[in-house]
Design a protein around this motif. Structure first.
Motif, PDB file in Angstrom:
ATOM      1  N   VAL A  47       1.011  -1.372  -0.117  1.00  0.00           N
ATOM      2  CA  VAL A  47       0.040   0.010   0.105  1.00  0.00           C
ATOM      3  C   VAL A  47       0.875   1.213   0.116  1.00  0.00           C
ATOM      4  O   VAL A  47       0.700   2.128  -0.785  1.00  0.00           O
ATOM      5  CB  VAL A  47      -0.989  -0.003   1.208  1.00  0.00           C
ATOM      6  CG1 VAL A  47      -1.713   1.420   1.326  1.00  0.00           C
ATOM      7  CG2 VAL A  47      -2.033  -1.017   0.986  1.00  0.00           C
ATOM      8  N   VAL A  55      -6.710   2.945   4.193  1.00  0.00           N
ATOM      9  CA  VAL A  55      -6.993   1.568   4.262  1.00  0.00           C
ATOM     10  C   VAL A  55      -8.297   1.404   5.072  1.00  0.00           C
ATOM     11  O   VAL A  55      -8.417   1.849   6.262  1.00  0.00           O
ATOM     12  CB  VAL A  55      -5.979   0.669   4.745  1.00  0.00           C
ATOM     13  CG1 VAL A  55      -6.370  -0.590   4.949  1.00  0.00           C
ATOM     14  CG2 VAL A  55      -4.840   0.802   3.685  1.00  0.00           C
ATOM     15  N   GLY A 115      -6.188   0.294   0.026  1.00  0.00           N
ATOM     16  CA  GLY A 115      -6.419  -1.007   0.669  1.00  0.00           C
ATOM     17  C   GLY A 115      -7.565  -1.217   1.465  1.00  0.00           C
ATOM     18  O   GLY A 115      -8.099  -0.689   1.853  1.00  0.00           O
TER      19      GLY A 115
END
Length: 220
Positions: A47, A55, A115
């Motif tokens: 990421v 995320v 993510g």
């Protein structure tokens, strides 16, 4: 259990055990094992290498995995179906963001996340409804974004957890998924496998556990 009744059953079960589970478990699901930590670290590195977008930790529970990601330098926030677990997470980690929500309808715009981490039961919808969950992963991920899925790597549908007795709601059934089948389902949603790990069970785990890292194809 019907599609409409399952979320209510999951919420009731998790609400009932939120405080006791948080006090009993010293670690979160993904950071409990060194192999899990290695995969989580690889996910974080991927990421960051792709720009370090936010995320979503889906099925965040009491927030420990969200906090672990934060410690790895990831801008993580948690989403869980259980208001009680979200309340525990907010008290435990007041500097982080936690929301009540469903895995099939994450409250973010299309294509904005770097993510997604999905853990039990977010990664285990009933066999007749996985498409909506995995399609949501693909929807919220930016091109080139990553999804790390933790799952029970098996064939069998498990029985409700007997520890949920004594007046507390029974936990809804969980579903094991062979790694190849899970990779196939995620590929059907447009997410390409990067790598996988299957390990022996530890602690109270009933069978082999898996981690599958996938990526939404970048543009160009």
């Amino acid at each position: 259990m019907t599609e409409s009744s399952r979320p209510s059953a999951v919420r009731a079960s998790n609400d009932a055990v939120a405080a006791t589970d948080h006090a009993r478990l010293p670690t979160g699901v993904l950071e409990a094992d060194p192999l899990d930590r290695a995969m989580l670290g690889a996910f974080a590195q991927c990421v960051r290498a792709h720009g370090g977008g936010a995320v979503a930790d889906l099925g965040c529970g009491a927030g420990r995995t969200t906090a672990y990601l934060d410690g790895l330098g990831i801008r993580a926030f948690g989403v869980d179906l259980s208001p009680a677990l979200v309340a525990v997470a907010r008290r435990s980690y007041p500097g982080l963001r936690f929301e009540v929500g469903r895995t099939t309808s994450v409250d973010v715009a299309d294509g904005v996340l770097g993510g997604v981490v999905a853990r039990y039961p977010a990664a285990h919808p009933p066999p007749d409804e996985p498409d909506a969950v995995f399609a949501e992963f693909a929807r919220v991920l930016a091109p080139g974004g990553y999804a790390l899925v933790a799952f029970a790597a098996g064939e069998d549908r498990s029985a409700p957890d007997p520890s949920h007795g004594q007046g507390r709601p029974a936990a809804p059934d969980a579903y094991g998924t062979p790694p190849a089948r899970l990779a196939e389902l995620l590929a059907g949603a447009g997410l390409t496998e990067v790598g996988r790990l299957v390990r022996r069970p530890g602690g109270d785990e009933a069978g082999p556990q898996g981690l599958l890292l996938t990526r939404k194809p970048p543009v160009g």
